[in-house]
Write an enzyme that holds these catalytic residues in place. Structure first.
Site, PDB file in Angstrom:
ATOM      1  N   GLY A   1    -124.880 -46.321  15.682  1.00  0.00           N
ATOM      2  CA  GLY A   1    -123.458 -46.116  15.982  1.00  0.00           C
ATOM      3  C   GLY A   1    -123.009 -46.984  17.148  1.00  0.00           C
ATOM      4  O   GLY A   1    -123.805 -47.690  17.761  1.00  0.00           O
TER       5      GLY A   1
ATOM      6  N   THR B   1    -123.089 -36.091  22.010  1.00  0.00           N
ATOM      7  CA  THR B   1    -122.432 -35.712  20.770  1.00  0.00           C
ATOM      8  C   THR B   1    -121.561 -34.475  20.999  1.00  0.00           C
ATOM      9  O   THR B   1    -121.929 -33.588  21.769  1.00  0.00           O
ATOM     10  CB  THR B   1    -123.500 -35.391  19.701  1.00  0.00           C
TER      11      THR B   1
ATOM     12  N   ASN C   1    -118.271 -35.854  28.506  1.00  0.00           N
ATOM     13  CA  ASN C   1    -117.706 -37.091  29.049  1.00  0.00           C
ATOM     14  C   ASN C   1    -118.732 -37.722  29.975  1.00  0.00           C
ATOM     15  O   ASN C   1    -119.165 -37.092  30.933  1.00  0.00           O
ATOM     16  CB  ASN C   1    -116.411 -36.753  29.823  1.00  0.00           C
TER      17      ASN C   1
ATOM     18  N   HIS D   1    -102.382 -43.834  27.056  1.00  0.00           N
ATOM     19  CA  HIS D   1    -103.352 -44.292  26.056  1.00  0.00           C
ATOM     20  C   HIS D   1    -102.709 -45.306  25.110  1.00  0.00           C
ATOM     21  O   HIS D   1    -101.489 -45.433  25.046  1.00  0.00           O
ATOM     22  CB  HIS D   1    -103.873 -43.110  25.231  1.00  0.00           C
TER      23      HIS D   1
ATOM     24  N   LYS E   1    -103.529 -43.265  19.180  1.00  0.00           N
ATOM     25  CA  LYS E   1    -104.052 -41.925  19.454  1.00  0.00           C
ATOM     26  C   LYS E   1    -103.157 -40.903  18.766  1.00  0.00           C
ATOM     27  O   LYS E   1    -101.931 -41.003  18.837  1.00  0.00           O
ATOM     28  CB  LYS E   1    -104.065 -41.707  20.966  1.00  0.00           C
TER      29      LYS E   1
END
Lengths: 251, 251, 251, 251
Positions: A14, A80, A108, A136, A140
């Site tokens: 990933g 995760t 985080n 952002h 989003k």
């Protein structure tokens, strides 16, 4: 010569996982002993002699992965999502049977973001007013961001605990939405702008002064120092720790 | 030696007026020849030989004051509110009969604020996204601020004229108010914070870049350089000018 | 249906060039007819029927490339450095013989950066104080940045032309370097910080107010809107234009 | 009903002192029992029954004032400068003989400023790069500000203690002063701008992220919440505390 710590990455295919592989390979005190992708057998962790497992997989797989690690005496650092309270409680029980083993689950890993939230909560009770602006990229879908909501909740809880009244606000005539969203009494404003990545400002105001705590996240690379800090510290922190702030010295 | 310009202040007892008195007295090229307060006779303007009259009175009095000045051949610089379109049209007619006389009516004398709005409007069509954040003290009753609404309208008009589409926004799940107020399609966010005075940020974003134009007003003193600029320029600008930007070189 | 403009990219193998290829392919009004790399023959431009050539090559090759384009009746948009005054003068002479052909040479294609410099120069004469802060990644070898030096020179020239005195500064006791570098009388401060890309703030201050013009460049993608704007406009702008600001409406 | 705390102000004729008088009079839990100016006798403190003395006088008088207060069993909150190490040591000795009495000496009473410095020091070891920008009005004679120098020293000490290497900096070609002043290895940049009061930004950068801690002081009023916090807390803090941070909960 100091011995290297043997680290394995799960989810190495990933985006986060491949960044982690690179970061671990670049760290002189760490040795990457396994990089597993979807479908690889967890037994490779054992044969590779991993001491710490970094889980960057999917909500469906993370619980089984971490339990496997703990049962085989490996520490785990988990980025995760999907670890609700029930799953964390069950993992904590398992860890009681493996008293030397540590697990860090962190929603985080950006050090700056974790520090910013913590500082905001610490400062919140010393100011009349607190508001949050998060900014952002425009792709989003949710507003406010999850981080901003959590920061607002931390700020609100700190003010409640110290019996600080709500911030002053004389607004009587407003356009709809002008004063932002109300999260536990804290106003949160969401900006969406092409060119931005993920940014947050906590503004704290008192008579004649303002304190601003801003975090800018420009790049996924910002998570790696937090992952490495977790890998290095988890071996000395038995039991379950939730949140990277549990590993930071915050004063 | 250059002769000084003879300037009178109406409303000299008010907060803005007393600031103007001080500013004019400190300017070597200007001479304060009259400082009238509520109740003083306008005839003093004539006997004092005023060339320029600065009106900082009240919406009830400003029209009569300015018409008196124009009828007596004096230029006027006006910071009082209340000049709607009908009153301005009537004044413009009067000025046609006094072709050498100039009047400047400015809703905002802060040079930085006027420049910021102008720059925002100029830049608006070159960016995908534009949003506005305005920040004020918590005793303000309206949100967004009048300045922010006008800036948003200027930005929206500039984008419309250039056929720029609405800014991208993928938000599908939002708390009420998170995305701010919608002013002609431009999002405006209003922060209220103890310690602040009056502040505005226009954020413009395109692929990989952001342009930010911020104005901070800390003090009423910020209006004085604009008032002095108006006083010095009005004698060479016959007719009616609305908005200080009409006197600025904007490129 | 509107016909597409036929565009060729020189230097398509480089980082900027490959971004330009992608940007042109994504623009519905433009058709990419050639993408030449090091060693490819310029004759392909002719056979492909290019109307506009985008040169993103090297200082050694750009002059020959652009002259070839002009001599074959193609317009050119040039982002390569190395165009000193002598080379520009010689190119201008060549363009006199091709009166319908246009060339844009732009040292900087980031719209926000070009606008920021222009706004700073426009505003500079209206404020007592102007200082510049530029912030970059720590691998940069020069300080201040070239953009900051150019902005300071523009600001200084605008203030000189308007007879604005030097900004006030009562400093009598300073650590070496605290007050920044002096560029034509404008103070410039250079921050180097891991995580940053390229950022610049122009701070303008007068009594009771501050105007801040900030540009953030996060990504090379920020140059593409400027390149596309140049490609679309160059066909209507015969002769040589130096600087993207020549194509922008700045007020 | 809760009893009020009896507070006296020394230096009540000065700017800080008169602000303190107003702040104490406005606080429902405090009673102002004396407000002494230059030349008034300290005996009035005794006759007024002051429990806490706020000293905002001059470096020449503060030591005698505070020693008088302690010898008469009154707590003291001190904002006057001039308390070098020798004077503090001598006062600490005196306090040993008055074990129930507390003294707070604070070089800075602005809560936001004290918190900002503390947060900067806490965060400093988690980032590759740290730089400081301080911005003040142009009548200030020293650069960098005392607060910025102290913050840089705290940051440098925290990084040294954690063995963090110096921030990366590839600069090889710089104009004199561009990279700021070097304070214990931390770069500090001093901006002087008309319109500003006192502002400081600590910038911390790591891979892909930035943390910014900014404090703005707009007005002397910003010191009063810190003075009141000190007055309320000093009665429960026997001995000498240096720095308001000693009274704050910092995590």
């Amino acid at each position: 010569m100091t011995e290297q710590l043997a680290v394995a990455v799960l989810g190495a295919g990933g985006r986060m996982g491949s960044e982690a592989v690179t970061a671990i390979e670049s760290a002189p005190d760490l040795e990457l002993v396994a990089a597993l992708k979807r479908g690889d057998s967890l037994d490779e962790l054992v044969s590779a002699g991993a001491q710490v497992v970094v889980d960057l997989t999917t909500p469906e797989n993370t619980e089984a992965n971490v339990r496997f690690a703990v049962e085989h005496g490996m520490h785990a650092v988990v980025g995760t999502t999907g670890w609700d309270e029930a799953k964390r409680a069950s993992l904590a029980q398992l860890l009681e049977q493996h008293p030397g083993t540590g697990v860090l689950i962190a929603p985080n890993f950006a050090l700056g973001s974790v520090l910013a939230s913590s500082f905001a909560a610490t400062a919140a009770k010393y100011f009349e007013s607190v508001e949050i602006i998060e900014l952002h990229h425009p792709d989003k879908v949710d507003a406010p961001s999850g981080t901003a909501i959590r920061t607002a909740q931390l700020v609100a809880a700190a003010r409640d605990a110290a019996d600080v009244p709500a911030g002053p606000d004389a607004t009587t005539k407003a356009l709809d939405g002008a004063r932002g969203a109300d999260v536990d009494g804290v106003r949160v404003h969401s900006v969406r702008l092409r060119g931005l990545v993920a940014h947050q400002e906590v503004l704290l105001g008192g008579p004649g002064e303002q304190l601003t705590i801003r975090h800018d996240s420009f790049d996924r690379a910002s998570f790696m120092p937090g992952v490495l800090l977790g890998v290095r510290a988890v071996t000395g922190r038995p039991g379950l720790t939730y949140g990277l702030d549990g590993y930071l010295e915050l004063s």
